[in-house]
Design a protein around this motif. Structure first.
Motif, short mmCIF file in Angstrom:
data_model
loop_
_atom_site.label_atom_id
_atom_site.label_comp_id
_atom_site.label_asym_id
_atom_site.label_seq_id
_atom_site.Cartn_x
_atom_site.Cartn_y
_atom_site.Cartn_z
N GLN A 101 49.58 1.47 1.60
CA GLN A 101 48.23 1.32 1.05
C GLN A 101 47.56 2.68 0.84
N GLU A 102 47.85 3.63 1.72
CA GLU A 102 47.30 4.98 1.54
C GLU A 102 47.78 5.58 0.23
N HIS A 118 45.75 4.34 -2.57
CA HIS A 118 44.38 4.86 -2.59
C HIS A 118 44.31 6.30 -3.07
N THR A 119 45.47 6.93 -3.27
CA THR A 119 45.48 8.35 -3.67
C THR A 119 46.15 8.53 -5.04
N LEU A 169 41.83 1.73 -11.06
CA LEU A 169 42.22 1.62 -9.65
C LEU A 169 41.87 0.24 -9.10
N ARG A 170 40.74 -0.31 -9.53
CA ARG A 170 40.39 -1.67 -9.10
C ARG A 170 41.42 -2.68 -9.60
N HIS A 222 44.46 -2.51 -7.37
CA HIS A 222 44.28 -3.15 -6.07
C HIS A 222 44.18 -4.66 -6.18
#
Length: 363
Positions: free
Chosen positions: A152-153, A156-157, A165-166, A169
């Motif tokens: 998950q990290e 997020h990067t 990005l949304r 996810h």
């Protein structure tokens, strides 16, 4: 938002070298974990935790999920800097590491990719302790959790615009939930020796089809900025291919691979997995054969003699041939979807190659 399938630039792209893509994904994952190992050492954390994950990733695997992610990015018109999509693809391999480590704990599997399963290896390392088995399971559980956290990290990067990005996810969150529900269905189906083919297919759709093909492909599309049409293509292509992938895996576990890279196994038979293969056999079996299947499937002490008897029933009932036909039908369904989609030629060619990889009779 422009879909990959309408991008003129994408149509003129050269072929996608999946071997190079695989190497690049592995490089990104290894560099990420090497950095985590250095950070852990600086904090005085036990070094074996990161080593477990690095060794697991190095132990093999087809890398179908990250490859699909990158091909999805190409299909969405992705060009130029691949940093974001390679990190997304590497996150999928870390996520799969989490899934497999936990799956082996749940099933108490002895072997994974020709090596002792992580929880068994940890238990053996501490074999002089009375609590070795509990320590092994607990340690593997935590290592798997760390793989999930770091996957998950990575997402997020990615360095993508907020809207994109949304979208990434949304796809990832759906995948996480679907696979967990699929795992739970699989757990409830243990030692369920019956003829409910639809129930067995339901396990496949959530546990495998979504998490192996559909969502990884959609993740790449989301990274590349693809729209709803591209996402819907991923579903139409990915669900039948994911089902075929798991059906092939079920056959591999029982019969081994034609190329000799995987021997016939006992895991699914000992665990009493509720597979389509077994449900079809029960549907066509005689009363006496049903009695034998119920007596043998799910026995922790099942030996090769018992497994050979089960394989005999699977063959004589036509279950094995029926599963082969299901795989073939789903494979050709995928090709039909692919033929009808205005994809960039390079992406279409790569998806054809990956469809073969996912359904062929090799480990």
């Amino acid at each position: 938002m422009t879909s990959a399938v309408d991008t003129a630039e994408a149509r003129t792209a050269g072929p996608i070298d999946l071997t190079v893509v695989r190497d690049e994904v592995e490089r990104v994952a290894e560099e990420f974990l090497a950095a985590k190992a250095a950070t852990a050492a600086g904090c005085g954390h036990p070094p074996e935790v990161v080593r477990i994950l690095r060794d697991f990733l190095a132990s093999g695997g087809k890398r179908v999920r990250p490859l699909l992610c990158v091909v999805g990015w190409y299909a969405a018109g992705g060009r130029g800097d691949m940093t974001a999509v390679l990190r997304a693809a590497a996150s999928l391999e870390l996520y799969q590491t989490f899934v497999l480590i936990h799956d082996d704990i749940i099933d108490d599997s002895a072997v994974r990719r020709g090596r002792p399963a992580v929880h068994r290896a940890l238990a053996a390392r501490h074999s002089r302790l009375e609590s070795a088995a509990r320590l092994g399971a607990g340690g593997a559980l935590l290592a798997g959790n760390l793989a999930l956290i770091w996957s998950q990290e990575l997402l997020h990067t990615l360095g993508l615009p907020a809207e994109r990005l949304r979208a990434v996810h949304r796809v990832n969150d759906a995948m996480l939930a679907e696979v967990m529900f699929g795992q739970y269905r699989d757990l409830l189906g243990a030692e369920r020796v019956d003829d409910d083919v639809e129930s067995a297919l339901g396990i496949i759709r959530y546990k495998t089809a979504a998490g192996t093909i559909q969502r990884p492909l959609q993740l790449g599309v989301a990274v590349g900025g693809g729209g709803q049409t591209a996402l819907e293509f991923c579903t139409a292509f990915g669900v039948p291919l994911g089902e075929a992938f798991q059906l092939r895996d079920d056959l591999l576990d029982v019969y081994g691979s034609a190329d000799g890279s995987s021997d016939p196994g006992l895991n699914d038979l000992r665990e009493g997995k509720h597979t389509v293969l077994m449900a079809l056999a029960m549907r066509s079996a005689t009363a006496a054969q049903r009695v034998r299947l119920r007596a043998l499937v799910g026995r922790a002490d099942l030996d090769e003699g018992g497994a050979a008897e089960i394989r005999g029933v699977l063959g004589s009932t036509g279950a094995r041939d029926a599963v082969e036909q299901m795989i073939s039908a789903r494979y050709h369904q995928c090709l039909g979807v692919l033929d009808a989609a205005p994809l960039p030629p390079a992406a279409a060619t790569a998806l054809r190659e990956l469809a073969v990889t996912a359904t062929q009779y090799t480990a």
